[in-house]
Scaffold this motif. Structure first.
Motif, short mmCIF file in Angstrom:
data_model
loop_
_atom_site.label_atom_id
_atom_site.label_comp_id
_atom_site.label_asym_id
_atom_site.label_seq_id
_atom_site.Cartn_x
_atom_site.Cartn_y
_atom_site.Cartn_z
N ALA A 227 5.74 44.79 28.27
CA ALA A 227 7.13 45.44 28.31
C ALA A 227 7.05 46.96 27.77
CB ALA A 227 8.03 44.80 27.22
N LEU A 228 7.93 47.74 28.33
CA LEU A 228 7.94 49.16 28.26
C LEU A 228 8.87 49.57 27.31
CD1 LEU A 228 6.99 50.40 31.82
CD2 LEU A 228 5.56 50.07 29.98
N LEU A 229 9.95 48.77 27.06
CA LEU A 229 10.92 49.09 26.25
C LEU A 229 11.02 48.36 25.03
CD1 LEU A 229 13.87 49.37 28.59
CD2 LEU A 229 12.57 51.18 27.55
N THR A 230 11.44 48.90 23.86
CA THR A 230 11.28 47.80 22.65
C THR A 230 12.44 47.04 22.49
OG1 THR A 230 12.64 49.72 21.46
CG2 THR A 230 10.22 49.91 21.12
N LYS A 231 13.51 47.15 22.93
CA LYS A 231 14.44 46.27 22.91
C LYS A 231 15.18 46.27 24.24
CE LYS A 231 18.46 44.74 20.70
NZ LYS A 231 19.38 44.71 19.20
N TYR A 232 15.83 44.89 24.68
CA TYR A 232 16.00 44.66 25.89
C TYR A 232 17.48 43.89 26.08
CZ TYR A 232 11.82 45.64 28.47
OH TYR A 232 10.47 46.25 28.62
N ILE A 233 18.47 44.03 26.83
CA ILE A 233 19.76 43.53 26.64
C ILE A 233 19.56 42.24 27.50
CG2 ILE A 233 22.26 43.45 27.48
CD1 ILE A 233 22.16 46.38 27.34
N SER A 234 18.68 42.21 28.44
CA SER A 234 18.49 41.16 29.30
C SER A 234 17.32 40.21 28.97
CB SER A 234 18.45 41.43 30.77
OG SER A 234 18.20 40.22 31.81
N GLU A 235 17.57 38.98 29.16
CA GLU A 235 16.40 38.09 28.99
C GLU A 235 15.35 37.66 30.00
OE1 GLU A 235 17.97 34.52 27.06
OE2 GLU A 235 19.05 35.66 25.64
N LYS A 236 15.95 37.99 31.28
CA LYS A 236 15.54 37.69 32.38
C LYS A 236 14.50 38.73 32.89
CE LYS A 236 18.59 34.35 33.83
NZ LYS A 236 19.67 33.81 35.04
N PRO A 237 13.40 38.70 33.55
CA PRO A 237 12.41 39.48 33.97
C PRO A 237 13.10 40.47 34.71
CG PRO A 237 11.26 37.52 34.03
CD PRO A 237 12.81 37.37 33.84
N VAL A 238 13.85 40.21 35.86
CA VAL A 238 14.63 41.14 36.69
C VAL A 238 15.65 42.11 36.12
CG1 VAL A 238 16.42 41.28 38.77
CG2 VAL A 238 14.43 39.66 38.86
N GLY A 239 16.35 41.56 35.23
CA GLY A 239 17.03 42.42 34.28
C GLY A 239 16.54 43.50 33.40
N LYS A 240 15.25 42.98 32.85
CA LYS A 240 14.43 43.80 32.17
C LYS A 240 14.05 45.25 33.14
CE LYS A 240 12.93 40.40 28.39
NZ LYS A 240 11.95 39.84 27.91
N ALA A 241 13.42 44.74 34.39
CA ALA A 241 13.31 45.60 35.08
C ALA A 241 14.01 46.71 35.45
CB ALA A 241 12.42 44.98 36.33
#
Length: 70
Positions: free
Chosen positions: A37-51
């Motif tokens: 993971a390149l960000l410290t915090k994500y809104i999305s839980e799914k890999p596509v959303g994180k991408a």
């Protein structure tokens, strides 16, 4: 609703096709190696959303992902 918005994504990468392929490839990487993971915090839980969030934040670019495989 798509998060991040498409207009935010297209401001980073002009082609919707390139956004989709970049997000798919990066999502596979995130799914296989969650520690990548390149960000410290994500809104999305799914890999596509994180991408997509990484693309919107300007952390991931198409060239980086496609140069790795060739």
């Amino acid at each position: 609703m798509l998060q991040p918005p498409l207009n935010q994504l297209t401001s980073k990468i002009n082609s919707k096709y390139l956004i989709a392929t970049t997000a798919a490839k990066r999502a596979r990487e995130i799914d296989e190696k969650p520690e990548s993971a390149l960000l410290t915090k994500y809104i999305s839980e799914k890999p596509v959303g994180k991408a997509l969030e990484e693309i919107a934040d300007g952390v991931v670019f198409p060239d980086e992902l496609f140069l790795k495989t060739y």
